[in-house]
Design a protein around this motif. Structure first.
Motif, mmCIF file in Angstrom:
data_model
loop_
_atom_site.group_PDB
_atom_site.id
_atom_site.type_symbol
_atom_site.label_atom_id
_atom_site.label_comp_id
_atom_site.label_asym_id
_atom_site.label_seq_id
_atom_site.Cartn_x
_atom_site.Cartn_y
_atom_site.Cartn_z
ATOM 1 N N ALA A 62 0.509 -1.257 -0.055
ATOM 2 C CA ALA A 62 0.405 -0.180 0.283
ATOM 3 C C ALA A 62 0.887 1.317 -0.049
ATOM 4 O O ALA A 62 1.416 1.150 0.653
ATOM 5 C CB ALA A 62 -0.508 0.536 1.012
ATOM 6 N N ASN A 63 0.485 2.050 -0.942
ATOM 7 C CA ASN A 63 1.699 3.807 -0.833
ATOM 8 C C ASN A 63 0.732 5.008 -0.374
ATOM 9 O O ASN A 63 0.737 5.924 -0.475
ATOM 10 C CB ASN A 63 2.026 3.154 -1.615
ATOM 11 C CG ASN A 63 1.389 3.482 -3.165
ATOM 12 O OD1 ASN A 63 0.202 3.106 -3.509
ATOM 13 N ND2 ASN A 63 2.837 3.374 -4.716
ATOM 14 N N TYR A 64 -0.631 4.870 -1.327
ATOM 15 C CA TYR A 64 -2.267 5.375 -0.692
ATOM 16 C C TYR A 64 -2.921 5.841 -0.334
ATOM 17 O O TYR A 64 -3.477 4.459 -0.770
ATOM 18 C CB TYR A 64 -1.783 6.230 -2.386
ATOM 19 C CG TYR A 64 -0.780 7.494 -2.563
ATOM 20 C CD1 TYR A 64 -0.769 8.749 -2.053
ATOM 21 C CD2 TYR A 64 0.092 6.812 -3.600
ATOM 22 C CE1 TYR A 64 0.302 9.169 -2.396
ATOM 23 C CE2 TYR A 64 1.013 7.693 -3.764
ATOM 24 C CZ TYR A 64 1.430 8.977 -3.249
ATOM 25 O OH TYR A 64 2.276 9.946 -3.700
ATOM 26 N N HIS A 65 -3.243 6.065 1.797
ATOM 27 C CA HIS A 65 -4.210 5.131 1.804
ATOM 28 C C HIS A 65 -5.900 6.617 1.877
ATOM 29 O O HIS A 65 -4.666 7.937 2.851
ATOM 30 C CB HIS A 65 -4.082 4.719 3.677
ATOM 31 C CG HIS A 65 -5.281 4.608 3.832
ATOM 32 N ND1 HIS A 65 -5.301 4.743 5.461
ATOM 33 C CD2 HIS A 65 -6.536 4.293 3.527
ATOM 34 C CE1 HIS A 65 -6.565 4.154 5.832
ATOM 35 N NE2 HIS A 65 -7.391 3.926 4.860
ATOM 36 N N LEU A 66 -6.367 6.716 1.760
ATOM 37 C CA LEU A 66 -6.894 7.838 0.971
ATOM 38 C C LEU A 66 -8.620 7.652 2.012
ATOM 39 O O LEU A 66 -9.531 6.608 1.646
ATOM 40 C CB LEU A 66 -7.749 7.701 -0.739
ATOM 41 C CG LEU A 66 -8.651 8.860 -0.869
ATOM 42 C CD1 LEU A 66 -8.263 10.360 -0.517
ATOM 43 C CD2 LEU A 66 -8.706 8.970 -2.111
ATOM 44 N N THR A 67 -8.727 8.535 2.875
ATOM 45 C CA THR A 67 -9.903 8.657 2.918
ATOM 46 C C THR A 67 -10.958 9.531 3.097
ATOM 47 O O THR A 67 -10.238 11.047 2.981
ATOM 48 C CB THR A 67 -10.097 8.295 4.409
ATOM 49 O OG1 THR A 67 -9.175 9.753 5.330
ATOM 50 C CG2 THR A 67 -9.721 7.160 5.502
ATOM 51 N N GLY A 68 -12.084 10.003 3.440
ATOM 52 C CA GLY A 68 -13.089 10.787 2.900
ATOM 53 C C GLY A 68 -14.674 10.996 3.681
ATOM 54 O O GLY A 68 -14.828 9.864 3.575
ATOM 55 N N GLU A 69 -14.916 12.291 4.061
ATOM 56 C CA GLU A 69 -16.472 12.507 4.896
ATOM 57 C C GLU A 69 -17.620 11.880 3.699
ATOM 58 O O GLU A 69 -18.389 10.328 3.849
ATOM 59 C CB GLU A 69 -17.063 13.485 4.630
ATOM 60 C CG GLU A 69 -16.636 13.903 6.684
ATOM 61 C CD GLU A 69 -17.077 14.902 6.869
ATOM 62 O OE1 GLU A 69 -17.638 16.145 6.161
ATOM 63 O OE2 GLU A 69 -15.933 15.478 8.139
ATOM 64 N N LYS A 70 -17.080 12.345 2.170
ATOM 65 C CA LYS A 70 -18.058 11.063 1.314
ATOM 66 C C LYS A 70 -17.577 11.864 -0.146
ATOM 67 O O LYS A 70 -16.979 12.713 -0.570
ATOM 68 C CB LYS A 70 -19.209 12.292 1.202
ATOM 69 C CG LYS A 70 -20.637 12.481 0.245
ATOM 70 C CD LYS A 70 -21.432 13.357 0.155
ATOM 71 C CE LYS A 70 -22.875 13.042 -0.140
ATOM 72 N NZ LYS A 70 -24.228 14.128 0.277
ATOM 73 N N LEU A 71 -17.943 10.736 -0.900
ATOM 74 C CA LEU A 71 -17.280 10.679 -2.345
ATOM 75 C C LEU A 71 -18.749 10.672 -2.961
ATOM 76 O O LEU A 71 -19.679 10.145 -3.162
ATOM 77 C CB LEU A 71 -16.098 9.669 -2.397
ATOM 78 C CG LEU A 71 -15.420 9.094 -3.914
ATOM 79 C CD1 LEU A 71 -14.461 8.672 -4.087
ATOM 80 C CD2 LEU A 71 -16.716 8.648 -4.851
#
Length: 207
Positions: A68-77
Motif C-alpha cells: 500500500a502506498n496511498y491510503h485515501l479517506t474522506g467524509e463523502k465521495l
C-alpha cells in the motif's frame, strides 16, 4: 363587375389562408425547437447530477509491488457522470513507502481524475486536485527534516509520486519559513523546489 369583385375577394382569402398556414407552421417549428431545447437542457442537468455517492469511505491504492502506498479517506465521495470525475469532501491522504517517512495531505475538497481510455482527451495517469486549506506534513526521517506545507491548491500525481502547485505556498522546515508561488515536490527523492517569488526567513530557536 361582380365577377371581378368575387375573383378579387377569392384571391384575398387565398392569400390570407396561405399567410395563416405560414404563421401556424412557423409557430409549430418554433415551439418544437423550444421543447427540444427544454428537453436537452433537462437531460444536460440530469447528466450533471451525481449518479452515486459513498460516505465515510476508505480507499487503498496498491503499488506494483503490492504494498500500500496511498491510503485515501474522506467524509463523502460522489461520482460526476458527465466528466467521469470523483469529488471528495474533507479528503485525507497518507503516503507510505519503505525507507522514507510517511506524508500526510489534508484538504477541504478534492477532485479525482482516474486514468481512462473512454474520455477525451485520454487520461494517462491518475490525478488528484486538492482545494481549500491544503496541508502537507512529513515527520523527521533518516535523511530528511520535518516539513509542513500550506496552500489553497495542490495537484497529486500518484504514478509519478509528484506533488505540484502553481499557487501561493508557505513552507516550514528546519527553522526556515519560506513563501513562494509554485512548487514541485518529488516524494520518492524527498526533493522539493520552490519556483518563483521566493521569500524566506530564519526562525529563532524556540519560536
Amino acid at each position: 363587375m361582380k365577377a371581378q369583385i368575387t375573383i378579387d375577394r377569392a384571391r384575398i382569402w387565398i392569400a390570407v389562408a396561405i399567410l395563416g398556414f405560414i404563421a401556424l407552421g412557423s409557430f409549430w417549428i418554433e415551439n418544437a425547437f423550444r421543447q427540444r431545447g427544454v428537453e436537452d437542457a433537462r437531460k444536460s442537468m440530469i447528466r450533471l447530477e451525481p449518479d452515486y455517492y459513498v460516505e465515510k469511505f476508505n480507499f487503498i491504492r496498491l503499488s506494483n509491488s503490492s504494498k500500500a502506498n496511498y491510503h485515501l479517506t474522506g467524509e463523502k465521495l460522489i461520482h460526476l457522470p458527465r466528466t467521469d470525475q470523483y469529488e471528495i469532501t474533507n479528503p485525507r491522504i497518507n503516503s507510505f513507502a519503505d525507507m522514507r517517512p510517511p506524508v500526510t495531505i489534508i484538504a477541504g475538497r478534492a477532485i479525482v481524475d482516474q486514468k481512462s481510455d473512454t474520455v477525451h482527451p485520454k487520461r494517462e495517469h491518475d490525478v488528484v486536485r486538492l482545494y481549500d486549506n491544503v496541508l502537507v506534513e512529513r515527520p523527521d526521517g533518516e535523511n530528511s527534516h520535518a516539513m509542513r506545507l500550506e496552500t489553497d491548491y495542490l495537484t497529486l500525481t500518484p504514478d509519478d509520486d509528484l506533488i505540484t502547485s502553481d499557487h501561493q505556498v508557505t513552507l516550514f522546515t528546519e527553522g526556515i519559513e519560506a513563501h513562494a508561488v509554485g512548487m514541485v515536490a518529488n516524494n520518492s527523492t524527498q526533493h522539493l523546489e520552490l519556483l518563483s517569488k521566493v521569500r524566506a526567513r530564519l526562525k529563532k530557536r524556540g519560536s
